[in-house]
Design an enzyme around this catalytic site. Structure first.
Site, PDB file in Angstrom:
ATOM      1  N   LYS A 271       0.836  -1.199   0.000  1.00 38.09           N
ATOM      2  CA  LYS A 271       0.000   0.000   0.000  1.00 38.09           C
ATOM      3  C   LYS A 271       0.874   1.253   0.000  1.00 38.09           C
ATOM      4  CE  LYS A 271      -3.840  -1.900   2.758  1.00 38.09           C
ATOM      5  NZ  LYS A 271      -4.904  -1.706   1.757  1.00 38.09           N
ATOM      6  N   ARG A 345     -10.152 -11.717   2.239  1.00 34.91           N
ATOM      7  CA  ARG A 345     -11.016 -12.768   1.700  1.00 34.91           C
ATOM      8  C   ARG A 345     -10.310 -14.120   1.720  1.00 34.91           C
ATOM      9  NH1 ARG A 345     -11.473  -9.361  -3.797  1.00 34.91           N
ATOM     10  NH2 ARG A 345     -11.164  -7.749  -2.217  1.00 34.91           N
TER      11      ARG A 345
HETATM   12  N1  BES Z   1      -8.001  -3.847   4.599  1.00 34.79           N
HETATM   13  C1  BES Z   1      -8.195  -3.435   3.267  1.00 34.79           C
HETATM   14  C2  BES Z   1      -9.501  -2.675   3.058  1.00 34.79           C
HETATM   15  C3  BES Z   1      -9.608  -1.335   3.736  1.00 34.79           C
HETATM   16  C4  BES Z   1      -9.272  -0.190   3.063  1.00 34.79           C
HETATM   17  C5  BES Z   1     -10.121  -1.230   5.005  1.00 34.79           C
HETATM   18  C6  BES Z   1      -9.397   1.038   3.682  1.00 34.79           C
HETATM   19  C7  BES Z   1     -10.254  -0.009   5.626  1.00 34.79           C
HETATM   20  C8  BES Z   1      -9.891   1.138   4.949  1.00 34.79           C
HETATM   21  C9  BES Z   1      -8.202  -4.651   2.360  1.00 34.79           C
HETATM   22  O1  BES Z   1      -7.407  -5.715   2.752  1.00 34.79           O
HETATM   23  C10 BES Z   1      -7.692  -4.198   1.038  1.00 34.79           C
HETATM   24  O2  BES Z   1      -6.546  -3.838   0.968  1.00 34.79           O
HETATM   25  N2  BES Z   1      -8.556  -4.230   0.018  1.00 34.79           N
HETATM   26  C11 BES Z   1      -8.187  -3.790  -1.268  1.00 34.79           C
HETATM   27  C12 BES Z   1      -8.710  -4.794  -2.254  1.00 34.79           C
HETATM   28  C13 BES Z   1      -8.190  -4.606  -3.637  1.00 34.79           C
HETATM   29  C14 BES Z   1      -6.725  -4.940  -3.692  1.00 34.79           C
HETATM   30  C15 BES Z   1      -8.972  -5.492  -4.562  1.00 34.79           C
HETATM   31  C16 BES Z   1      -8.795  -2.429  -1.495  1.00 34.79           C
HETATM   32  O3  BES Z   1      -9.924  -2.193  -1.035  1.00 34.79           O
HETATM   33  O4  BES Z   1      -8.135  -1.583  -2.090  1.00 34.79           O
HETATM   34 MN    MN Z   2      -5.397  -5.507   2.073  1.00 35.41          MN
END
Ligand code: BES
Ligand code: MN
Ligand code: ZN
Length: 495
Positions: A271, A345
Site C-alpha cells: 500500500k 477474503r
Molecule cells: N483492509 C483493506 C480494506 C480497507 C481499506 C479497510 C481502507 C479499511 C480502509 C483490504 O485488505 C484491502 O486492501 N482491500 C483492497 C482490495 C483490492 C486490492 C482489490 C482495497 O480495497 O483496495
Molecule cells: Mn489488504
C-alpha cells in the site's frame, strides 16, 4: 464511568441535569428546581434558544438556591418520540457536555413520565460515550483530563431502570473491549497477543480454543497460511463457544466470523505509505466478534453461539507470497492470488469453511474491514450487507436501525461472480475496480455451503470514526457489537 439509579435527592455539589421535553411546560423536578432558584430555569429558557429539542443543551453556572455547582438543561425532544436510541443519545450528550467541566458527579433528574427502560438507555448512552483510550498518554495536563467519574440517574422508576441497565452494561463491556483492541497499535496486538486477549473470555464461561499454524497446515488452510507466510508473527485462529442454552436444547449454533488482519501493509502488492497506520484496525471484524462474545456471555444470553477469528499479519518479506501464486484452500478450491492486498477474503475463505465443517451452524455472519470500495459506495454511515438470505437481511437491517448501527444491503449475482473466474485456477482474489466490494463478497460466498444462511458485513467504512457521535467518541467504534447483540436478542434467544 460509574452509572447509578436512585430517587431524586437534592444534589450537594456536582452538576444537576434537568431533562426537558420539547416545548413542554416545566414540570416534575424541573419545576421544583425552578421554584427553589427563584425562576432561574424559566429565565434561562426565556433568554436562550433552548426549547428541549434532542441534542440541545443550556448550561447555568453557580445558580442560587441550589447546592449544585451547575445546572445543565438537556433537550429530550417530543415525549412520543423518545425511544431507546434517543434516550442513549441524550445520555451521550450529557457526557460530552460535562466530561471536562471540573465536576466529578452529575445527577440527571428525569420526569416521572420517563420509563425505567428509557432511563436505563440514557445511562447506557452516557456510559458508551464516556469511553476513552488513554493508556499511552503520560503527560496529559490535569485540566485536559475528564473530571466526571459518576452519574446518578434520578427517576421514580429507579428499580426498573437498574434492572434494565444490568444487561446493557455487559454489552458496553463488550463494546469497550472491541474499542480497546482496535485502538491498540500493531506492535502490541498481533496474532498471538490478540489470541491471548480473546482467551480472557474463559473467565466468563466461554470455551476458548486457539489453533496455530501446524494444525492449520493439517486442515489444509493454504489461503490463510499464504497471507501469514510473509510475517515474523505466526497466525492464529481462535474459536470462542458460548453455550447459553440448556444441554438438552438443539446444538446447532449461530456463528460469527471475523477478519483479524492485525496489520495490513498490502504485502508485496504494498500500500502507499500515507495513511497506512490505519491498517492497525484491519482486525476490526475479529475485534467485533470477540467483543460480541464477551457481551453475550456477560449478559448470559440464552443462545448457542460460536465466534471464530482468523488472525494474521500481512507483510512484504523474502518469505511473502507473490502476486500470481496459486494457493489451495481448505475447501479444496484453488485461488490465484493476483493482488496480495486482497488478503482478507483469503483468510475468511478458510475460516468460513472450517466453521461449517466443524460446527454445522444454521446461520453465519461474517464481519470484515474488507474493501476500500465499500467506503466509496456507502461512505462512513452504513456498513455494507451482503446475504444469500432475505429474512436474515431484514433482521440485520432492523437490528441495525434499532441500535443506530445501520446496514445497507448490496447485491450479489452470478454476473459479478464471473468477474473472479481465473484462467489457471478456480478463482482469482480480485475482480477489478468496478463493484469491488461486491466481487469481494462473491469470493466469500464461494466458501458458503448450500443451505446455510449467510450474511457478510463489510465494515471498512464504519470501524473507525474521525468525529464524535452521541454515543461513540471518535476512534474505534465497535460498530457491529451492539448490532449483533440486538440481532441475537430479538431473534435467536430462547425465552
Ligand atoms: N483492509 C483493506 C480494506 C480497507 C481499506 C479497510 C481502507 C479499511 C480502509 C483490504 O485488505 C484491502 O486492501 N482491500 C483492497 C482490495 C483490492 C486490492 C482489490 C482495497 O480495497 O483496495
Ligand atoms: Mn489488504
Ligand atoms: Zn485488509
Amino acid at each position: 464511568m460509574k452509572i447509578t439509579f436512585g430517587a431524586l435527592t437534592a444534589p450537594r455539589g456536582g452538576a444537576l441535569v434537568l431533562g426537558l421535553f420539547d416545548g413542554a411546560a416545566l414540570g416534575g423536578p424541573a419545576a421544583r428546581v425552578d421554584e427553589a432558584t427563584g425562576g432561574a430555569i424559566a429565565r434561562a429558557i426565556g433568554s436562550s434558544r433552548f426549547t428541549g429539542k434532542p441534542g440541545q443543551t443550556e448550561l447555568l453556572l453557580a445558580p442560587p438556591g441550589t447546592e449544585a455547582r451547575r445546572i445543565l438543561l438537556l433537550g429530550l425532544g417530543k415525549p412520543d418520540e423518545l425511544d431507546a436510541k434517543a434516550a442513549e443519545a441524550a445520555g451521550g450528550t450529557v457526557v460530552a457536555k460535562l466530561a471536562k467541566c471540573g465536576d466529578e458527579t452529575a445527577t440527571v433528574a428525569l420526569d416521572a413520565a420517563i420509563s425505567g427502560a428509557h432511563a436505563a438507555h440514557l445511562g447506557y448512552g452516557a456510559l458508551l460515550r464516556s469511553y476513552r483510550f488513554d493508556k499511552y498518554r503520560t503527560r496529559e495536563k490535569a485540566e485536559d483530563k475528564p473530571s466526571l467519574a459518576s452519574m446518578k440517574i434520578a427517576t421514580a422508576a429507579h428499580a426498573a431502570a437498574r434492572e434494565a441497565f444490568a444487561p446493557l452494561s455487559r454489552v458496553a463491556e463488550g463494546v469497550f473491549l472491541t474499542r480497546d483492541l482496535v485502538s491498540e497499535p500493531a506492535n502490541v496486538i498481533f496474532p498471538k497477543s490478540l489470541a491471548e486477549r480473546a482467551g480472557e473470555l474463559a473467565e466468563l464461561g466461554v470455551k476458548v480454543q486457539v489453533i496455530g499454524p501446524a494444525q492449520m497446515k493439517k486442515f489444509g488452510m493454504g489461503a490463510l497460511l499464504g497471507v501469514a507466510q510473509g510475517s515474523a508473527h505466526e497466525p492464529r485462529m481462535v474459536v470462542l463457544r458460548w453455550r447459553g442454552l440448556p444441554d438438552t436444547a438443539e446444538k446447532t449454533p449461530i456463528a460469527f466470523v471475523g477478519k483479524g488482519v492485525t496489520f495490513d501493509t498490502g504485502g508485496i502488492s504494498i500500500k502507499p505509505s500515507g495513511g497506512m497506520e490505519d491498517m492497525k484496525w484491519d482486525m476490526g471484524g475479529a475485534g467485533v466478534v470477540i467483543g460480541l462474545m464477551k457481551a453475550l456471555a456477560g449478559r448470559q444470553a440464552k443462545v448457542d453461539a460460536v465466534g471464530l477469528v482468523g488472525l494474521v499479519e500481512n507483510m512484504p518479506s523474502a518469505t511473502a507470497q507473490r502476486p500470481g501464486d496459486v494457493v489451495t484452500t481448505m475447501s479444496g478450491q484453488t485461488v490465484e492470488v493476483i493482488n496480495t492486498d486482497a488478503e482478507g477474503r483469503l483468510v475468511l475463505g478458510d475460516v468460513l469453511w472450517y466453521c461449517q465443517e466443524k460446527f454445522k451452524p444454521h446461520t453465519i455472519i461474517d464481519l470484515a474491514t474488507l474493501t476500500g470500495a465499500i467506503i466509496i459506495s456507502l461512505g462512513h454511515e452504513n456498513a455494507g450487507l451482503f446475504s444469500n438470505d432475505d429474512a436474515l437481511s431484514e433482521r440485520l437491517i432492523a437490528a441495525g436501525a434499532a441500535v443506530g448501527e445501520p446496514v445497507w444491503r448490496m447485491p450479489l449475482d452470478e454476473a459479478y461472480d464471473k468477474q473472479i473466474d481465473s484462467d489457471i485456477a478456480d478463482m482469482k482474489n480480485v475482480g477489478g475496480r468496478e463493484g469491488g466490494a461486491i466481487t469481494a463478497a462473491q469470493f466469500l460466498q464461494r466458501f458458503v455451503k448450500e443451505g446455510v444462511g449467510w450474511a457478510h458485513l463489510d465494515i471498512a467504512g464504519v470501524t473507525w470514526s474521525k468525529k464524535d457521535a452521541p454515543v461513540v467518541p471518535k476512534g474505534g467504534t465497535a460498530f457491529g457489537v451492539r448490532l449483533l447483540d440486538e440481532l441475537v436478542r430479538a431473534n435467536y434467544e430462547a425465552r
